[in-house]
Design a protein around this motif. Structure first.
Motif, PDB file in Angstrom:
ATOM      1  N   ASP A 194       0.862  -1.189   0.000  1.00  0.00           N
ATOM      2  CA  ASP A 194       0.000   0.000   0.000  1.00  0.00           C
ATOM      3  C   ASP A 194       0.900   1.242   0.000  1.00  0.00           C
ATOM      4  O   ASP A 194       0.692   2.193  -0.764  1.00  0.00           O
ATOM      5  CB  ASP A 194      -0.907  -0.042   1.239  1.00  0.00           C
ATOM      6  CG  ASP A 194      -1.986   1.021   1.217  1.00  0.00           C
ATOM      7  OD1 ASP A 194      -2.277   1.555   0.137  1.00  0.00           O
ATOM      8  OD2 ASP A 194      -2.549   1.313   2.295  1.00  0.00           O
ATOM      9  N   HIS A 198       1.288   4.085  -2.802  1.00  0.00           N
ATOM     10  CA  HIS A 198       1.109   5.526  -2.497  1.00  0.00           C
ATOM     11  C   HIS A 198       2.243   6.319  -3.133  1.00  0.00           C
ATOM     12  O   HIS A 198       2.025   7.378  -3.730  1.00  0.00           O
ATOM     13  CB  HIS A 198       1.139   5.787  -0.983  1.00  0.00           C
ATOM     14  CG  HIS A 198      -0.051   5.251  -0.252  1.00  0.00           C
ATOM     15  ND1 HIS A 198      -0.044   5.009   1.098  1.00  0.00           N
ATOM     16  CD2 HIS A 198      -1.297   4.916  -0.686  1.00  0.00           C
ATOM     17  CE1 HIS A 198      -1.230   4.548   1.465  1.00  0.00           C
ATOM     18  NE2 HIS A 198      -2.000   4.474   0.397  1.00  0.00           N
ATOM     19  N   HIS A 256      -5.714   3.291  -6.550  1.00  0.00           N
ATOM     20  CA  HIS A 256      -6.618   3.445  -5.409  1.00  0.00           C
ATOM     21  C   HIS A 256      -8.067   3.650  -5.861  1.00  0.00           C
ATOM     22  O   HIS A 256      -8.992   3.151  -5.226  1.00  0.00           O
ATOM     23  CB  HIS A 256      -6.157   4.590  -4.507  1.00  0.00           C
ATOM     24  CG  HIS A 256      -5.133   4.146  -3.507  1.00  0.00           C
ATOM     25  ND1 HIS A 256      -3.840   3.855  -3.867  1.00  0.00           N
ATOM     26  CD2 HIS A 256      -5.225   3.896  -2.171  1.00  0.00           C
ATOM     27  CE1 HIS A 256      -3.176   3.462  -2.787  1.00  0.00           C
ATOM     28  NE2 HIS A 256      -3.990   3.479  -1.746  1.00  0.00           N
ATOM     29  N   HIS A 270      -7.811  -3.591   1.806  1.00  0.00           N
ATOM     30  CA  HIS A 270      -7.225  -2.523   1.001  1.00  0.00           C
ATOM     31  C   HIS A 270      -5.867  -2.888   0.353  1.00  0.00           C
ATOM     32  O   HIS A 270      -5.691  -2.729  -0.852  1.00  0.00           O
ATOM     33  CB  HIS A 270      -7.064  -1.283   1.887  1.00  0.00           C
ATOM     34  CG  HIS A 270      -6.503  -0.106   1.186  1.00  0.00           C
ATOM     35  ND1 HIS A 270      -7.193   0.585   0.222  1.00  0.00           N
ATOM     36  CD2 HIS A 270      -5.296   0.504   1.295  1.00  0.00           C
ATOM     37  CE1 HIS A 270      -6.456   1.583  -0.223  1.00  0.00           C
ATOM     38  NE2 HIS A 270      -5.293   1.555   0.410  1.00  0.00           N
ATOM     39  N   ASN A 274      -5.342  -3.378  -3.593  1.00  0.00           N
ATOM     40  CA  ASN A 274      -4.394  -2.547  -4.346  1.00  0.00           C
ATOM     41  C   ASN A 274      -3.456  -3.403  -5.188  1.00  0.00           C
ATOM     42  O   ASN A 274      -3.145  -3.077  -6.328  1.00  0.00           O
ATOM     43  CB  ASN A 274      -3.522  -1.731  -3.389  1.00  0.00           C
ATOM     44  CG  ASN A 274      -4.160  -0.429  -2.983  1.00  0.00           C
ATOM     45  OD1 ASN A 274      -5.141   0.004  -3.580  1.00  0.00           O
ATOM     46  ND2 ASN A 274      -3.609   0.195  -1.965  1.00  0.00           N
TER      47      ASN A 274
END
Ligand code: NAD
Ligand code: ZN
Length: 354
Positions: A194, A198, A256, A270, A274
């Motif tokens: 994650d 990002h 996302h 999550h 992803n």
């Protein structure tokens, strides 16, 4: 680079050190409040285990959060109601101890205690009116960047969307890499990815500025160290923090926007959602998807496939609706004309690959 003219807020207080959790009582004692109790929201993994040196006093309220599913608006409303039943006064602070789910729950509950209605009313951008109860975040799993971000991601019956607000930032965070020791390796991978994603989305976006560039480049290289070489828990913890800060200054992107739809439809967590999405996004992130596949192979992670095979048109349309709610990430990724590029047909085509 776009001139990103906004008044950005950051978490004002941070302790970072192995063993830092022992400082919590001092931090709580230093809060300027007349209230005589604190609220602890702790990941259920720690229930009955002695690994967390938390000192919950008899007047405090300690709630163990079941993180088998991601936080929902109903859960937030329910926990806020329990706290209101516990005392007519507001607590001096809400302390979240856990991964992104628990940190987000603590932020959302602290917000709802001082704002009327349901947490559902605040999903969106800058809808919170009143300052929340003082919030302390203590991550036990690193990657989401929730400890540093201005969002609190919640699922409701109809959508998955964050409470995006300066009021969603913690007042204090305590980063103790010792707390990551018990994280299973597959979970460490998904939540760590994650953070990697990002950074990729921040670095590849149109909102990037020199500050978010420096943050995301540093965080990305720490993720590469952790997942391709032999980085340690403290590297991952710093990567998560800087990656989270980077997306406060820029935004996430296509991955996302699509992953929220997957989590809504299939309950996929999550980090894992992803990864399933990012694996199919070479068209948008050509520099990074091959490296991501290398990380998958190195950690023997095989992703779920065929998730969307045979799903109803109605569910697919709902997933597309959720993706299209992610206006800022999509503008960051694709520019101001994103609506004409990222059409419903294009989104459907991508979902069908997963
Ligand atoms: P999580 O908090 O859902 O936890 C995943 C699992 O790890 C749980 O089973 C939990 O019990 C376990 N766990 C946590 N700490 C552990 C430890 N030290 N030892 C052993 N097990 C441990 O996972 P996550 O990936 O950190 O968080 C996902 C959530 O964060 C999602 O709801 C997502 O939407 C949200 N999120 C928020 C932001 C933000 O900026 N607010 C950003 C990204 C994701
Ligand atoms: Zn994320």
């Amino acid at each position: 680079m776009r001139n990103n003219l906004r008044n950005f807020k950051v978490v004002p207080n941070m302790i970072f050190s192995y063993g830092a959790i022992k400082e919590l009582p001092k931090v709580v004692a230093g809060i300027n409040s007349n209230s005589n109790f604190s609220v602890y929201i702790v990941d259920h993994f720690f229930k009955g285990k002695k690994i967390l040196p938390l000192q919950c006093l008899p007047e405090d309220l300690c709630y163990y959060l079941d993180t088998a599913h991601e936080p929902t608006t109903d859960d937030v409303d329910h926990i806020a109601a329990i706290i209101r039943e516990h005392s007519r006064d507001l607590p001096r602070c809400v302390i979240g101890v856990g991964g992104g789910s628990t940190l987000d729950m603590a932020k959302a509950v602290a917000t709802l205690l001082t704002n009327p209605g349901s947490s559902m009313d605040y999903q969106g951008w800058d809808l919170v009116k009143n300052r929340p109860v003082y919030k302390i975040g203590i991550p036990t799993l690193s990657g989401t960047g929730s400890e540093a971000s201005r969002t609190t991601v919640l699922k409701s019956k109809y959508k998955k969307q964050g409470i995006n607000s300066d009021y969603s930032l913690f007042d204090q965070i305590i980063l103790d890499p010792d707390l990551l020791e018990t994280v299973p390796s597959r979970q460490k991978f998904f939540t760590g990815m994650d953070c990697y994603i990002h950074c990729v989305e921040s670095l590849s976006g149109t909102y990037l500025n020199a500050y978010s560039l420096a943050l995301s480049q540093t965080a990305l290289s720490l993720c590469q160290k952790v997942f391709l070489k032999n980085g340690k828990y403290d590297d991952l913890m710093v990567a998560s923090l800087l990656g989270g800060q980077s997306i406060v200054y820029s935004e996430v992107g296509v991955c996302h926007a699509l992953s929220y739809g997957l989590s809504h439809a299939f309950g996929t967590h999550h980090g894992e959602a992803n990864c399933i999405v990012f694996d199919k996004l070479e068209e948008y992130y050509p520099q990074y998807v091959p490296e991501f596949k290398q990380m998958l192979a190195k950690h023997d992670v095989i992703l779920q496939s065929g998730l969307t095979k045979g799903i109803s048109e109605q569910l697919l349309e709902q997933m597309i609706d959720i993706t299209l709610l992610m206006e800022k990430p999509l503008e960051n990724a694709l520019g101001p004309e994103w609506r004409s590029i990222f059409t419903r047909e294009k989104i459907k085509e991508l979902y069908k690959k997963m």
